[in-house]
Design an enzyme around this catalytic site. Structure first.
Site, PDB file in Angstrom:
ATOM      1  N   GLU A 432       0.657  -0.709   0.054  1.00  0.00           N
ATOM      2  CA  GLU A 432      -0.095   0.004   0.227  1.00  0.00           C
ATOM      3  C   GLU A 432       0.677   1.379  -0.086  1.00  0.00           C
ATOM      4  OE1 GLU A 432      -3.049  -0.475  -0.902  1.00  0.00           O
ATOM      5  OE2 GLU A 432      -3.476  -2.336   0.046  1.00  0.00           O
ATOM      6  N   GLY A 433       1.915   1.037  -0.675  1.00  0.00           N
ATOM      7  CA  GLY A 433       3.154   2.534  -0.691  1.00  0.00           C
ATOM      8  C   GLY A 433       4.094   2.306   0.194  1.00  0.00           C
TER       9      GLY A 433
END
Length: 591
Positions: A432-433
């Protein structure tokens, strides 16, 4: 080893009712006018019971057995499918979804608490329903009426699970390099062709259908991330036939073995556009931001589960003499072990306050009657989201490591089960980054991007509580100094960046963590103040909260000094002192 998990219900009551006053905040919103503390605790008690009794016993099984891939299909570990059916039967996927889509319409803050407990009980299993609400929110905000009618109810109920298909082999964090293509058809649909990797839950046996949300590029799209569009491609089409989405394998991973991480091949798969063409990232960010808050809760949940194991072990294990003792003592009496446990406790309980505050922000951003206030709450949530994702997942891994340390050599062997939490927690800092990207997003967009406006708004909230912190003068002073440092650093970095454009990127991580410490310090100041005011009700329990607040500022919050020194050094030199032959050494290693 069987996983035992005790839901921290007393602490949730303290956080929601006493510190954040969530029932009062929620009752001011027309959508939640019937909410009270008793209802919230009833929901959390049932959620905790499900996490502890149904999901937690499958944690070790999922880690040992993992998922199996054969002929394009994935079989989840024993017990996972039955547990998911119970999850849906209990209405848990629909907890915070709108009643018009079959949801319960309960507050998002309860959903945050639910997913903390589920992640603590069984991270691998929780990965499957973990994207449901993000997919629901994305379609509710950007889906056409036809797509909403077809899919929202199924997603809200959990009858169909969802995925987020971004990553490709050549395009990890740089989504502008995506190659998956979408070709428009005469009937208004599209045909997707391309390959995606690292897709959580891309194939499994829990639901009859899977809703894939896929970033792809139209034939006339410009290069880069601005040319991406978002599409919905189900595993099974309306006529019951299988769509052109094929699982080509699953990853063999360091952790979360119970979660199927899939490679997917889209071969002329039928799909439909979500939102506007060329604005796929804007639509996908609704899902990604929800996922990032959930990942922060994962870090917190894993830290809590590891801490529970370590605390229990420290009260059973006898070893050596504690200072002032005459014989073998429980290791919980040794100062070194006490410090390990107290650091974990302070980080965990502060993180719980912060994630629940963010959950309340989500409720306010969605339901406040005034549009201007909804916008302000949304901006506050955008500001704090990268901090929650990065800071709390860093802490989750750190706490799991400290928990393993309590076990000593026994923690390094698989029989005790504590090492699984470290392995499971490590991914939260990446997906998610990555946390480095979260830090860059935080500093470049959330702080410098609007000349510090959102930072000033956040720090204003902190300063207001500092002014009312009677009985915690020293703690309030330390927090006030950190607030001033954060604002001054932001101004100096903005000014220095004109001459040294790379400088903000070198200090982004330190700035995010500094803000994280301010946020947790703020929460502990509020918790300590409440504990002091309620001391007569339960001196032992509230005294523990007061002591934890003091410990946090004395030992954990001291990291502010180290972070400040790094930022100050970079500002003084213009850039950190890197070796001039760094690239040369990298080239030599590569050859």
């Amino acid at each position: 080893m069987t996983m035992h998990y005790a839901p921290p219900l007393r602490d949730f009551a303290f956080v929601l009712d006493e510190v954040l006053q969530a029932p009062q905040v929620l009752r001011a919103l027309p959508a939640h006018a019937e909410i009270d503390g008793d209802l919230m605790m009833q929901v959390l008690e049932e959620a905790g019971r499900f996490a502890a009794d149904v999901v937690a016993p499958l944690n070790g099984i999922g880690d040992r057995e993992g998922c199996r891939f054969k002929n394009g299909t994935v079989t989840t570990p024993p017990g996972f499918e039955r547990a998911y059916a119970q999850f849906c039967a209990g209405g848990w996927p629909a907890l915070a979804c709108a009643p018009e889509h079959g949801g319960q319409g309960l507050p998002h803050v309860l959903d945050c608490a639910l997913y903390e407990m589920l992640s603590a009980a069984n991270h691998g299993w929780t990965m499957y329903p973990g994207l449901l609400h993000g997919a629901y929110a994305c379609l509710a905000a950007h889906g056409s009426a036809a797509l909403q009618a077809r899919y929202l109810d199924k997603i809200a109920s959990g009858e169909w699970l969802a995925t987020m298909c971004l990553t490709e082999a050549q395009a990890g964090s740089d989504l502008g390099q995506l190659r998956t293509r979408a070709v428009p058809q005469d009937d208004g649909s599209y045909r997707l062709s391309g390959d995606k990797i690292f897709i959580s839950g891309g194939e499994h046996d829990l639901t009859p259908n899977i809703v894939h949300l896929v970033l792809a590029r139209l034939p006339d799209a410009p290069a880069g991330s601005k040319g991406l569009s978002l599409f919905l491609a189900p595993r099974v089409l309306d006529d019951g036939s299988r769509n052109g989405v094929h699982c080509t394998g699953i990853e063999h991973k360091m952790g979360i073995h119970g979660s199927a991480t899939c490679s997917l091949h889209f071969e002329q798969a039928q799909a439909w556009l979500v939102g506007e063409a060329g604005r796929g990232l804007a639509a996908m960010f609704v899902m990604m931001n929800a996922a990032r808050l959930h990942v922060g809760a994962q870090g917190l949940g894993l830290a809590e589960a590891a801490y529970q194991r370590a605390s229990a072990y420290a009260r059973e294990r006898r070893q050596s003499r504690a200072p002032g003792s005459s014989g073998n003592d429980l290791i919980v009496h040794h100062p070194a072990v006490q410090k390990l446990l107290m650091e974990q406790r302070c980080r965990i309980e502060g993180a719980r306050l912060l994630t629940c505050w963010a959950g309340l922000l989500l409720d306010l951003a969605e339901h406040d009657p005034e549009a201007a206030l909804r916008s302000r709450h949304h901006e506050r949530l955008e500001f704090i989201t990268p901090v929650i994702k990065a800071f709390l997942t860093d802490q989750g891994f750190q706490c799991a490591s400290r928990a393993l340390q309590v076990f000593g050599g026994h923690g390094y062997v698989v029989e005790t089960g504590i090492e699984q939490f470290m392995r499971d927690a490590r991914i939260t800092m990446i997906y998610e980054g990555t946390n480095e990207i979260q830090a860059i997003d935080f500093l470049m967009r959330k702080v410098l991007g609007d000349e510090g406006r959102r930072l000033d708004d956040f720090l204003g909230l902190v300063r207001a509580d500092i002014a009312e912190a009677s009985g915690l003068g020293e703690q309030a002073r330390l927090l006030g100094e950190a607030v001033d440092k954060l604002r001054i650093f932001a101004s100096r970095i903005a000014a220095a960046a004109a001459q040294a454009p790379a400088l903000p990127y070198y200090v982004a991580d330190e700035m995010l963590r500094l803000c994280g410490h301010v946020a947790l310090g703020w929460m502990w100041l509020r918790a300590g103040r409440r504990a002091l005011s309620a001391m007569a009700q339960d001196p032992l329990w509230y005294g523990g909260k007061r002591d934890a607040a003091c410990y946090h500022f004395a030992f954990v919050f001291a990291e502010v000094q180290q972070l400040s020194s790094v930022i100050e050094a970079c500002l003084a030199t213009g850039l950190p002192p890197l070796p001039t032959d760094l690239d040369h050494h990298a080239a030599q290693e590569a050859s």
